[in-house]
Design an enzyme around this catalytic site. Structure first.
Site, PDB file in Angstrom:
ATOM      1  N   LYS A 194     -15.471  -2.624   7.829  1.00 28.58           N
ATOM      2  CA  LYS A 194     -14.627  -3.652   8.377  1.00 28.58           C
ATOM      3  C   LYS A 194     -15.139  -3.852   9.904  1.00 28.58           C
ATOM      4  O   LYS A 194     -15.220  -2.766  10.688  1.00 28.58           O
ATOM      5  CB  LYS A 194     -13.242  -3.340   8.535  1.00 28.58           C
ATOM      6  CG  LYS A 194     -12.168  -4.089   9.332  1.00 28.58           C
ATOM      7  CD  LYS A 194     -10.962  -3.711   9.378  1.00 28.58           C
ATOM      8  CE  LYS A 194      -9.927  -4.975  10.226  1.00 28.58           C
ATOM      9  NZ  LYS A 194      -8.775  -4.506   9.977  1.00 28.58           N
ATOM     10  N   LYS A 247     -15.603  -7.156   5.209  1.00 26.81           N
ATOM     11  CA  LYS A 247     -14.507  -7.891   5.993  1.00 26.81           C
ATOM     12  C   LYS A 247     -15.246  -7.906   7.493  1.00 26.81           C
ATOM     13  O   LYS A 247     -15.467  -7.111   8.321  1.00 26.81           O
ATOM     14  CB  LYS A 247     -13.147  -7.399   6.270  1.00 26.81           C
ATOM     15  CG  LYS A 247     -12.275  -8.336   7.103  1.00 26.81           C
ATOM     16  CD  LYS A 247     -11.026  -7.503   7.164  1.00 26.81           C
ATOM     17  CE  LYS A 247     -10.132  -8.193   8.046  1.00 26.81           C
ATOM     18  NZ  LYS A 247      -8.796  -7.685   8.242  1.00 26.81           N
TER      19      LYS A 247
HETATM   20  C1  PBG Z   1      -4.881  -5.306  10.945  1.00 25.26           C
HETATM   21  C2  PBG Z   1      -5.479  -6.332  10.043  1.00 25.26           C
HETATM   22  C3  PBG Z   1      -6.335  -7.316  10.594  1.00 25.26           C
HETATM   23  C4  PBG Z   1      -6.815  -8.253   9.683  1.00 25.26           C
HETATM   24  C5  PBG Z   1      -6.112  -7.976   8.580  1.00 25.26           C
HETATM   25  N1  PBG Z   1      -5.719  -6.620   8.831  1.00 25.26           N
HETATM   26  C6  PBG Z   1      -6.675  -7.565  12.026  1.00 25.26           C
HETATM   27  C7  PBG Z   1      -7.379  -6.866  12.987  1.00 25.26           C
HETATM   28  O1  PBG Z   1      -8.080  -5.701  12.545  1.00 25.26           O
HETATM   29  O2  PBG Z   1      -7.416  -6.864  14.238  1.00 25.26           O
HETATM   30  C8  PBG Z   1      -7.573  -9.681   9.967  1.00 25.26           C
HETATM   31  C9  PBG Z   1      -7.364 -10.393   8.601  1.00 25.26           C
HETATM   32  C10 PBG Z   1      -7.670 -12.253   9.360  1.00 25.26           C
HETATM   33  O3  PBG Z   1      -8.104 -12.252  10.479  1.00 25.26           O
HETATM   34  O4  PBG Z   1      -7.711 -12.866   8.452  1.00 25.26           O
HETATM   35  N2  PBG Z   1      -5.224  -3.866  10.620  1.00 25.26           N
END
Ligand code: PBG
Length: 322
Positions: A194, A247
């Site tokens: 991520k 991601k």
């Molecule tokens: C939070 C989380 C995020 C997303 C999914 N879970 C945001 C972040 O890490 O700030 C992002 C999903 C998206 O942008 O569609 N832990």
């Protein structure tokens, strides 16, 4: 000319025959935003066509998605500021609206695959995914909170937990907690690679979950790195993850391919909020054909090696292919 590749493109029938990648609603997980209350369906400003639902409205939304062939849902809660605190205690309060909603969804649609998000940010007054002391994110102390949250969600009937926090060791920690408490059937889809991305902007609008200070770069990965994704994947694989997720998806197709080629686990990709909103905005302006762009993007993620795609386009895609 010995070889004329155009021959295999000469008609729709031939093109269909040689098509290497196909996409179906069964490949998709639909992320949904939940708010407390009843009779609420509020569009997210920066995500046209995507809403925050109260549980009653969400149940009917899920019902209509199931009819379209979408079988998997990932529910994210939006909490009001007054319920947030530094230790995210609302995340494992058994009476909190998120856990009650998960329970209700599972009760009404036992056949649907229900996924949840494991991270502190929606409940944290700091807006970070970890516990903070003197401006620093504490890794091991955060695991304890993630473990409680995971047990509470598993107990609510969730099929797949999605740890999205990027703390070290969390997959193993959560797996052990689940197994010790009789939840050995609850799966973990780890947010393995991520990245610290600009493309989460609209999601943080949807949940009001932006960090109150600093950024997430001490836990989310540097977009410049790919070798490091192998370290994360190794750990998650060995700690018992059932799926490895990359991601965002579009700027990281190479990472999806790398994990696909090196790990036997199903690879998931999260086609994130910003990737959705870009296409919606350009198509609203008439600058590109939104429907074709959506299909091309989803196909590219599948072609790169993702078996599963989390996408805000799920319903639109499924309605088209019905
Ligand atoms: C939070 C989380 C995020 C997303 C999914 N879970 C945001 C972040 O890490 O700030 C992002 C999903 C998206 O942008 O569609 N832990």
């Amino acid at each position: 000319m010995q070889r004329r590749p155009r021959r295999n493109r000469k008609s729709a029938a031939v093109r269909d025959m040689v098509e290497e990648t196909s996409l179906s609603a069964k490949d998709l997980i639909y992320p949904l935003f939940l708010v407390d209350g009843t009779q609420k369906k509020i569009e997210v400003n920066s995500m046209p066509g995507i809403f925050r639902y109260s549980i009653d409205k969400m149940l009917s939304e899920i019902e209509s998605c199931l009819k379209l062939g979408i079988n998997a849902f990932d529910v994210f809660p939006a909490y009001q500021e007054s319920l947030k605190d530094p230790i995210a205690s609302e995340s494992y309060n058994p009476d909190t609206f998120y856990l009650k909603a998960l329970r209700e969804i599972k009760k009404q649609f036992p056949e649907a695959c229900l996924m949840s998000d494991v991270a502190m940010d929606p409940y944290s007054s700091d807006g970070h995914d970890g516990l903070i002391r003197e401006g620093k994110i504490l890794n091991d102390e955060t695991l304890v909170i993630l473990g409680r949250m995971s047990l509470a969600q598993a107990d609510a009937g969730v099929d797949i937990l999605g740890p999205s926090d990027m703390m070290d060791g969390r997959v193993g920690y959560i797996r052990e907690m689940l197994d010790e408490n009789g939840f050995s059937d609850t799966s973990i889809m780890s947010y393995t690679a991520k990245y610290a991305s600009a493309f989460y902007g609209p999601f943080r609008d949807a949940l009001d979950s932006a960090p109150k200070f600093g950024d997430k770069k001490t836990y989310q990965m540097n977009p410049a790195n790919i070798q490091e994704a192998l370290i994360e994947a190794d750990l998650d694989m060995n700690e018992g993850a059932d799926f490895l997720m990359v991601k965002p998806a579009l700027s990281y197709l190479d990472v999806i391919r790398l994990l696909h080629d090196n790990y036997p686990l199903p690879i998931a990709a999260y086609n994130v909020s910003g990737e959705y909103s870009m296409i919606k905005a350009a198509s609203e302006k008439g600058w590109l054909d939104g429907e074709r762009a959506m299909l091309e993007v989803l196909l590219s993620i599948k072609r790169a090696g993702a078996k599963v795609i989390l996408t805000y386009f799920a319903k639109e895609f499924a309605s088209l292919s019905k």
